[in-house]
Design an enzyme around this catalytic site. Structure first.
Site, PDB file in Angstrom:
ATOM      1  N   TRP A  43      -0.002  21.417 -26.401  1.00 30.92           N
ATOM      2  CA  TRP A  43       0.658  21.754 -25.132  1.00 30.92           C
ATOM      3  C   TRP A  43       1.755  20.739 -24.852  1.00 30.92           C
ATOM      4  CZ3 TRP A  43       1.915  19.919 -20.315  1.00 30.92           C
ATOM      5  CH2 TRP A  43       2.225  20.876 -19.340  1.00 30.92           C
ATOM      6  N   ASP A 479      -1.538 -20.557 -20.640  1.00 27.70           N
ATOM      7  CA  ASP A 479      -2.049 -20.926 -21.959  1.00 27.70           C
ATOM      8  C   ASP A 479      -3.531 -21.255 -21.891  1.00 27.70           C
ATOM      9  OD1 ASP A 479      -1.451 -23.203 -20.404  1.00 27.70           O
ATOM     10  OD2 ASP A 479      -1.488 -24.477 -22.162  1.00 27.70           O
ATOM     11  N   ARG A 483      -7.660 -27.179 -17.772  1.00 27.02           N
ATOM     12  CA  ARG A 483      -7.232 -28.572 -17.763  1.00 27.02           C
ATOM     13  C   ARG A 483      -5.949 -28.732 -16.940  1.00 27.02           C
ATOM     14  NH1 ARG A 483      -5.979 -28.064 -24.063  1.00 27.02           N
ATOM     15  NH2 ARG A 483      -3.778 -27.460 -24.032  1.00 27.02           N
ATOM     16  N   ASP A 484      -5.337 -29.899 -17.067  1.00 27.34           N
ATOM     17  CA  ASP A 484      -4.109 -30.183 -16.320  1.00 27.34           C
ATOM     18  C   ASP A 484      -2.902 -29.603 -17.045  1.00 27.34           C
ATOM     19  OD1 ASP A 484      -4.296 -31.860 -18.459  1.00 27.34           O
ATOM     20  OD2 ASP A 484      -3.649 -33.677 -17.406  1.00 27.34           O
ATOM     21  N   GLU A 485      -2.861 -28.261 -17.117  1.00 27.49           N
ATOM     22  CA  GLU A 485      -1.754 -27.556 -17.773  1.00 27.49           C
ATOM     23  C   GLU A 485      -1.615 -26.184 -17.119  1.00 27.49           C
ATOM     24  OE1 GLU A 485      -0.128 -26.862 -22.336  1.00 27.49           O
ATOM     25  OE2 GLU A 485      -1.899 -28.065 -21.934  1.00 27.49           O
ATOM     26  N   ASP A 492       2.950 -18.652 -26.560  1.00 26.44           N
ATOM     27  CA  ASP A 492       1.606 -18.094 -26.553  1.00 26.44           C
ATOM     28  C   ASP A 492       1.635 -16.609 -26.230  1.00 26.44           C
ATOM     29  OD1 ASP A 492       1.561 -20.969 -26.130  1.00 26.44           O
ATOM     30  OD2 ASP A 492      -0.594 -20.776 -25.839  1.00 26.44           O
ATOM     31  N   TRP A 550       8.941 -19.658 -29.452  1.00 26.86           N
ATOM     32  CA  TRP A 550       8.837 -19.761 -28.007  1.00 26.86           C
ATOM     33  C   TRP A 550      10.074 -19.134 -27.346  1.00 26.86           C
ATOM     34  CZ3 TRP A 550       5.923 -22.312 -31.257  1.00 26.86           C
ATOM     35  CH2 TRP A 550       4.641 -22.702 -30.880  1.00 26.86           C
ATOM     36  N   GLU A 763      -8.648 -22.821 -28.426  1.00 29.87           N
ATOM     37  CA  GLU A 763      -7.301 -23.274 -28.759  1.00 29.87           C
ATOM     38  C   GLU A 763      -7.218 -23.722 -30.215  1.00 29.87           C
ATOM     39  OE1 GLU A 763      -3.964 -26.335 -26.910  1.00 29.87           O
ATOM     40  OE2 GLU A 763      -6.083 -26.679 -26.498  1.00 29.87           O
ATOM     41  N   HIS A 784      -8.187 -20.101 -24.831  1.00 33.78           N
ATOM     42  CA  HIS A 784      -6.783 -19.936 -25.193  1.00 33.78           C
ATOM     43  C   HIS A 784      -6.665 -18.587 -25.905  1.00 33.78           C
ATOM     44  CE1 HIS A 784      -4.728 -23.739 -24.430  1.00 33.78           C
ATOM     45  NE2 HIS A 784      -3.706 -23.338 -25.172  1.00 33.78           N
TER      46      HIS A 784
END
Length: 937
Positions: A43, A479, A483-485, A492, A550, A763, A784
């Site tokens: 169809w 990512d 944590r501190d990111e 990614d 990237w 990761e 990750h």
């Protein structure tokens, strides 16, 4: 009327509801549903009617269009005005063959669309902040804003009330004590120098028609003023350290054109918050001693005595945006699986799943001046909470008690990535699992892709990939979430984009993110170089440095979104960003390829890279960069053709051919041997069609086979090569090697983390080492998604479905059998409807059931028709139209399983390295499938 086909209610743009939409002429899409017991065969839509009801007098208009477009069809009426609402429905015409007569479907259900504020001129409100002195180097305490007001009697009866609101920071709002909406961390993270999202809420039912009303808003630092970045990070990355609110309440009466407006301005007041600090990385400090639970209602003497005036601040940016992206929400609750007592006597909650969100405490009483803390982490080490991989992020929520009961408490303006939570200071006896629940948070994008097979370990791997994506799609595609990111790294997402677009309806969210990418990319100081993270909080001050893979996200991600949505508007909007990167941003050598002296991240986190040097990969970084350059140049040529830029398309196509020849001369011998002879290098060259002829491809196939077998089927790829290794083996007719790599269970492999209890993608391949110790590297995340890019191969080759035309208007169905799998299934609820491919082996026969939605078609290639050696001609197959189709063919497994490695004189093969699940648990037959899915179109 056609008895088997009816259209769904129209959707608007990539917006999930159509409420508060930011488009003046939103495009419309609809799918086809089947009310009867079977799907119509072949169809195709030939025409459609769109009907709209709008205006105070329910004016009705119908528009007839010839054609088969049912995805992103043009808005055929005059544009919407700000605040305007309308109802839309669709009726379609079609037939199953050229000889059939055209028949009409029934009308769809009505969909309602309502425009938000479409121009800055629609705002009467001002940004307001407190008059407090701010130390930009210290955590900012949240601010509470409040306005007590009485609605004029002339506003009743009220037809509707809307709150338009945003903040510099993150906020939640209340009207007369009731929380407005269910958004978390609103308005979300954008490139605040360029764009700020705002939200629209229906608050009609929350108004009081007599006495005082109270509109209350609490704002925290969030991404705007909180600490961001690693190595200690930086607070207040944007123009100002002031948390600010913009709010506009509009109450429309039943008299057309009569509306009462309450804007944020200098008549509001601000109050101190009981939250002393709340930041993304470090967590929240809540002081019950400073709380007054009545501040969102009529107020109290205590709050009134602490009230202070507000200060109006200039508008901080040019664009306010009502986004297509859904908000971040609580989407699931997870119970405590177990409570551990650590060797040191600590109480640790185990939720059984590495997740992203926060903990809710159901009920407790903390003594006066006593403190309770919740510290979050992903793993245990030696039975204790392992916080070292969090680096400087504290990831701890504190509650300071006042001796009163606290119920259903959860932090307001932070989130954590965790499986384990250490509880310190619990009042009384050890807590019960019922005292806590984990709240899973992510951008509320709809799920649309699924995969399953007879191997339960592969299914667990796929589930880990899904959990990893969920945890990293929190306003932006991050990512890592712990944590501190927690930054929007372009590389990614570039390698994971196909998987993300399959699993979830990401077009609205990622299209918004791409606008931030191009806004920051095209700033004057960038010189055409995209930032590594979007929004950019790393390079803004120090300029940019170019990076292949990237930076190539500016081409690859729009192209993926177009393939999954057919939205050419995304390509047109991002076109300038793409050409700026290729024409200006890439530093080139004399041969037109990358300047070989430029530093490259390359095949990041190759498993041989030492913990302190994640870029130390086996594959030459310049080769990776140049391979990607050829690929994105060819992709941009096709993009330019699609959007009608003919001259540019020809230029980029010629460039791609020239660069391909240059690449071949530079890196590939005439026989087909490649410099940097690694799994990643060969896989990129195969998947990007960089070999010049079939003889070179045969050499490459043999080289890749030797590398894989000499390596005993372990992976030697990092972020880049992992996406391509199984695809390269499949393209070179070696799927058995791909399956053995998939099912390999020793480190490094996809299934090795399962031996260590992983519930998300890591990761590093060895984030937990075989001896149970945690990798000592600074970059050791347990959530990750990049290495989960193998899911794209599971969907397209094992499950066997992929788009042949943008938007999945045409579908390739090509399941690849192997690994002693008994069956596999892939399902994708695409722009045109649900596509299903389910295959099964048994009794020397291959059986396949394919479901194709109306108004689409598919090209099907069965395993007996697939090439078993590299050839130049196309594979056999057949075109099919919509409906449920069954295929059967004789099939005998010809290759011994498992494939054997190439061994030295003192080595031996270990079949236990292969994690095979031959039980076929969950197996059901194709006949069952046909019975179950009789009318799924």
């Amino acid at each position: 009327m056609h008895p088997l086909v009816s259209p769904s209610a129209p959707q608007f743009e990539h917006h999930t509801t159509g409420f508060g939409i930011g488009h003046v002429s939103p495009r419309l899409s609809w799918k086809f549903v089947t009310p009867g017991p079977r799907c119509p065969e072949n169809w195709t839509q030939t025409a459609y009617d769109l009907q709209i009801v709008r205006g105070a007098h329910d004016q009705e208009q119908t528009h007839h269009v010839r054609g088969d477009q049912s995805v992103l069809a043009a808005w055929p009426w005059t544009p919407l005005q700000s605040r305007e609402a309308a109802r839309v429905r669709v009726r379609c015409y079609g037939k199953e063959s050229a000889a059939d007569e055209e028949t009409a479907t029934e009308w769809s259900e009505w969909s309602t669309v309502e425009a938000s504020l479409l121009s800055q001129d629609d705002w009467n409100a001002a940004f307001i902040t407190s008059t407090r002195t701010v130390d930009p180097a210290a955590p900012l305490a949240p601010i509470r804003f409040r306005k007590v007001f009485e609605i004029p009697r002339t506003c009743f009866p009220t037809s509707r009330a809307r709150l338009y609101i945003t903040a510099l920071g993150v906020y939640h709002a209340f009207l007369n004590g009731t929380r407005i909406g269910d958004h978390c961390l609103a308005p979300g993270w954008t490139a605040y120098d360029h764009r700020l999202n705002f939200q629209t809420f229906d608050v009609t039912e929350l108004l009081r028609d007599d006495g005082d009303n109270v509109l209350a808003v609490e704002a925290g630092a969030g991404w705007y003023a909180g600490r961001l970045g690693f190595h200690g990070g930086k607070r207040c990355c944007y123009k100002s350290a002031d948390l600010a609110l913009l709010a506009q309440l509009e109450i429309a009466t039943e008299i057309p054109g009569v509306c009462w407006v309450l804007p944020s301005n200098d008549t509001w007041e601000c109050l101190p918050s009981a939250i002393q600090s709340s930041e993304i990385y470090d967590g929240e400090v809540y002081d019950m001693r400073r709380e007054d639970l009545t501040w969102t209602t009529s107020g109290s003497n205590r709050e009134a005595s602490q009230a202070a005036p507000v200060r109006v601040v200039p508008w901080p940016l040019e664009r306010l945006v009502s986004p297509d992206a859904p908000p971040v929400r609580i989407v699931q609750e997870v119970a405590v699986a177990e409570i551990h007592i650590s060797p040191s006597g600590k109480v640790i909650l185990d939720f059984g799943q590495n997740l992203v969100g926060k903990v809710r405490i159901r009920s407790m009483t903390i003594g006066q001046d006593r403190q309770l803390s919740l510290t979050h982490a992903e793993v245990l080490e030696d039975g204790e909470l392992c916080t070292r991989p969090l680096r400087t992020a504290k990831c701890t929520d504190f509650i300071l008690g006042n001796g009163e009961k606290l119920e259903n408490w959860t932090p307001a303006f932070t989130y954590h990535g965790f499986r384990y939570v250490q509880v310190d200071g619990w009042p009384g006896e050890q807590p019960s699992p019922d005292d806590f629940v984990a709240l899973v948070m992510h951008t509320d994008i709809p799920r649309r892709g699924w995969f399953a097979c007879s191997n339960t370990h592969v299914n667990r791997l796929h589930e880990n990939i899904v959990w990893g994506m969920r945890g990293n799609f929190v306003s932006v595609p991050t990512d890592c979430p712990q944590r501190d990111e927690r930054l929007g790294w372009t590389g990614d997402l570039q390698v994971f984009a196909n998987t993300a677009a399959y699993l979830y309806h990401t077009t609205g969210m990622l299209s918004e993110w791409l606008q931030d990418l191009s806004s920051e990319h095209l700033e004057d100081h960038r010189r055409g170089i995209p930032p590594l993270t979007v929004p950019d909080v790393l390079q803004k001050a120090g300029g940019s440095f170019p990076q292949a893979v990237w930076g190539d996200a500016v081409v690859v991600i729009p192209d993926v979104l177009h393939q999954y949505s057919a939205d050419t508007r995304i390509l047109r909007r991002q076109h300038k960003s793409m050409t700026a990167w290729l024409d200006q941003g890439i530093p080139r050598g004399a041969d037109g390829l990358w300047d070989p002296e430029k530093w490259q991240l390359g095949d990041w986190l190759d498993p041989t890279a030492p913990p302190d040097n994640p870029k130390d990969a086996r594959t030459d970084g310049a080769l990776v960069a140049d391979a990607y350059l050829v690929h994105v140049t060819a992709a941009l040529a096709q993009i330019c053709r699609t959007i009608g830029h003919t001259a540019e398309a020809e230029r980029y196509a010629n460039d791609a051919e020239r660069l391909k020849s240059t690449f071949g001369a530079k890196y590939i011998s005439p026989e087909g041997n490649i410099m940097s002879n690694t799994q990643t290098a060969i896989s990129l060259a195969i998947c990007f069609s960089l070999y010049q002829n079939i003889e070179q491809r045969r050499t490459a196939a043999a080289s890749l086979s030797r590398l894989v077998r000499r390596g005993k089927f372990a992976l030697t790829t990092g972020f880049v090569g992992t996406k391509f290794i199984t695809k390269a083996l499949t393209l070179t007719c070696q799927p058995s090697l791909a399956y053995r790599m998939l099912l390999h269970k020793k480190c490094p492999s996809w299934l090795y983390p399962l031996t260590q209890g992983a519930t998300t993608i890591w990761e590093r391949w060895d984030s937990i080492r075989p001896d149970g110790s945690i990798n000592s590297g600074e970059m050791t995340s347990f959530n990750h998604y990049a290495l989960g890019s193998v899911a794209n191969w599971l969907h397209t080759s094992v499950g066997g479905i992929s788009p042949l035309e943008p938007g999945w208007k045409a579908v390739r169905v090509r399941p690849v059998v192997g690994g002693e799998l008994k069956w596999a299934e892939a399902r994708f609820d695409g722009p045109y409807g649900e596509i299903i491919s389910r295959w099964e082996l048994g009794d020397g026969e291959f059986r396949l059931v394919v479901q194709i939605p109306p108004n689409t078609r598919a090209f099907v290639t069965l395993p007996p028709e697939q090439h078993t050696e590299i050839r130049e001609e196309d594979e056999a197959g057949m075109w099919i139209g919509s409906g449920v189709h069954e295929f059967r063919s004789a099939y005998t497994v010809k290759e011994a399983w498992p494939p054997r490695p190439l061994l030295g004189p003192f080595e031996r093969d270990d079949p236990e390295d292969v994690w095979v699940d031959a039980t076929g648990k969950g197996q059901f037959t194709v006949v069952d499938l046909l019975a179950r899915r009789g009318g799924l179109c």
